[in-house]
Each structure stands twice: as C-alpha cells, then as structure tokens.
Motif scaffolding. Structure first.
Motif, mmCIF file in Angstrom:
data_model
loop_
_atom_site.group_PDB
_atom_site.id
_atom_site.type_symbol
_atom_site.label_atom_id
_atom_site.label_comp_id
_atom_site.label_asym_id
_atom_site.label_seq_id
_atom_site.Cartn_x
_atom_site.Cartn_y
_atom_site.Cartn_z
ATOM 1 N N PRO A 30 0.824 -1.208 0.000
ATOM 2 C CA PRO A 30 0.000 0.000 0.000
ATOM 3 C C PRO A 30 0.862 1.264 0.000
ATOM 4 O O PRO A 30 1.990 1.267 0.511
ATOM 5 C CB PRO A 30 -0.797 -0.117 1.309
ATOM 6 N N PRO A 156 -2.341 -1.920 7.174
ATOM 7 C CA PRO A 156 -3.072 -3.113 6.720
ATOM 8 C C PRO A 156 -2.215 -4.361 6.861
ATOM 9 O O PRO A 156 -1.017 -4.340 6.572
ATOM 10 C CB PRO A 156 -3.349 -2.795 5.240
ATOM 11 N N ASP A 157 -2.821 -5.443 7.308
ATOM 12 C CA ASP A 157 -2.101 -6.697 7.506
ATOM 13 C C ASP A 157 -2.350 -7.599 6.299
ATOM 14 O O ASP A 157 -3.448 -8.137 6.135
ATOM 15 C CB ASP A 157 -2.573 -7.371 8.799
ATOM 16 N N LEU A 158 -1.331 -7.760 5.463
ATOM 17 C CA LEU A 158 -1.453 -8.595 4.265
ATOM 18 C C LEU A 158 -0.891 -10.002 4.488
ATOM 19 O O LEU A 158 -0.742 -10.767 3.536
ATOM 20 C CB LEU A 158 -0.736 -7.921 3.092
#
Length: 212
Positions: A30, A156-158
């Motif tokens: 991101p 954000p945790d991908l």
C-alpha cells in the motif's frame, strides 16, 4: 536500546521499488505517503508486530529540500548503480527513545536529529549532514517516533511476517563489533559472504519468500 523498526528498499523510482517487492514477495504494498521535508515518498508493508518494510524514492513532484535528502537519495547515479547491481534492500532503521543521546555520542556517523513528517505524523530521524547512509548502509539509521509510537500496528495486515533479517559481509566479526558498539538489539543474523548485502526472509500467504 535501539532495535529493529523497519527495512528499507531504496529505489530509483517508487514504481520500480514496488514492482521489486511484488516480484520477491508476491504482495502489493500500500501507498504510505510523502515526506515534505525530504522530498521523498514511500510504500509500506507491515511485517508483523511493530516491524515493517518501506520502499522509498525521490518524489518527482516535491520541492528540492534545502538540505541533503536522507538515505543517500540525492545521489541518483549511485542509487541506480546499486539497484542494477542487486543492492535493493539497502539498509534498516532502528527505533530508540534515546535518539538525541545516541546521536550525540556517534555524530557524525549516524547524523543529527531532524524533524520529519508524513501526513499528520511527526517524528525525529538521524540524518547525516551529507545525507549518506551510515557505513554505506551497514549501520542502521535511527528513528524516534515520539509518543504515537511506530505506525506498523495500524498498517493493513497482508499476512507478511519477517522471519529473519540477514546481513552478509566478508568480515562478520567486524559487523558484530560495530553493532555491539552501537548497542543494537534484535533478531539479525550475521553471516560470511563475498560482499555486503541484506536478505530478508519473509513468511507470506504463499510461503517463505526472500527479499534482497
């Protein structure tokens, strides 16, 4: 004591950096934001806990800073040479609440404290007067996030997790001495290799991947 905060891919262009991470990890990072004091911008990827990966490059739309940019980014030709030679994961950043005290002991090696911002977040960062990487990237840059702390937990945790950070060097004992002198802590593996380079072992949703 200073400890691992984030890994830094220094790219000739932001797109090249993001594409490299996608090729290595299979993940799209991101967008992070812009640093008006440095004329740079970045993409960010959480690597678990309070550790993350950054891809950073010169922002072509930003004004030229009145002082050298961080991470040696004013030396565009050198950034390109390193990139083409495969030196892409170029350095790391260590977090400490004792930034001023450490910089006072180590200046000019690790630089002087500068105010940096991204959006509504403001922090302090050690930048050398010439903007160069400390020990060509072998020594980390230092950061103090202040009261808000590291931004990684809010990213954000991908599904990426840093398993290990490896530094290869022809003289591992010298690296251990340097890190010991700086009081660095964290899970960093030092091993012998023909040249200085970093390698990050990352757990991803598709398996173990290597970023270098």
């Amino acid at each position: 004591m200073p400890h691992l905060d984030h890994l830094t891919v220094i790219a000739p262009t932001l797109r090249e950096g993001v594409d490299h991470v996608r090729d290595c990890l299979g993940l799209d990072m991101p967008f992070g934001g812009r640093h008006p004091e440095m004329g740079t911008y970045n993409h960010l990827l959480r690597l678990g806990g309070d550790v993350f990966l950054e891809v950073i490059a010169v922002d072509p739309e930003a004004a030229q800073p009145v002082h050298p940019r961080w991470f040696g980014l004013d030396e565009a030709a050198q950034v390109r040479r390193d990139w083409d030679a495969g030196r892409r994961l170029r350095t790391w950043v260590a977090q400490t609440p004792e930034l001023d005290a450490i910089l006072g002991r180590t200046c000019p090696l690790l630089g002087r404290s500068r105010r940096v911002s991204r959006g509504d977040r403001v922090w302090s960062f050690g930048v050398r007067d010439d903007g160069a990487l400390p020990l060509d990237g072998l020594a980390p840059c230092l950061i103090d996030w202040g009261e808000r702390g590291c931004p990684a937990p809010a990213m954000p945790d991908l599904g990426a997790r840093l398993a290990s950070l490896v530094v290869e060097h022809p003289d591992p004992a010298e690296v251990e001495r340097r890190y010991g002198d700086l009081g660095l802590t964290g899970a960093i593996t030092i091993r012998a290799g023909p040249r200085f380079r970093y390698e990050a072992v990352v757990e991803t949703p598709t398996g173990i991947r290597i970023l270098s």
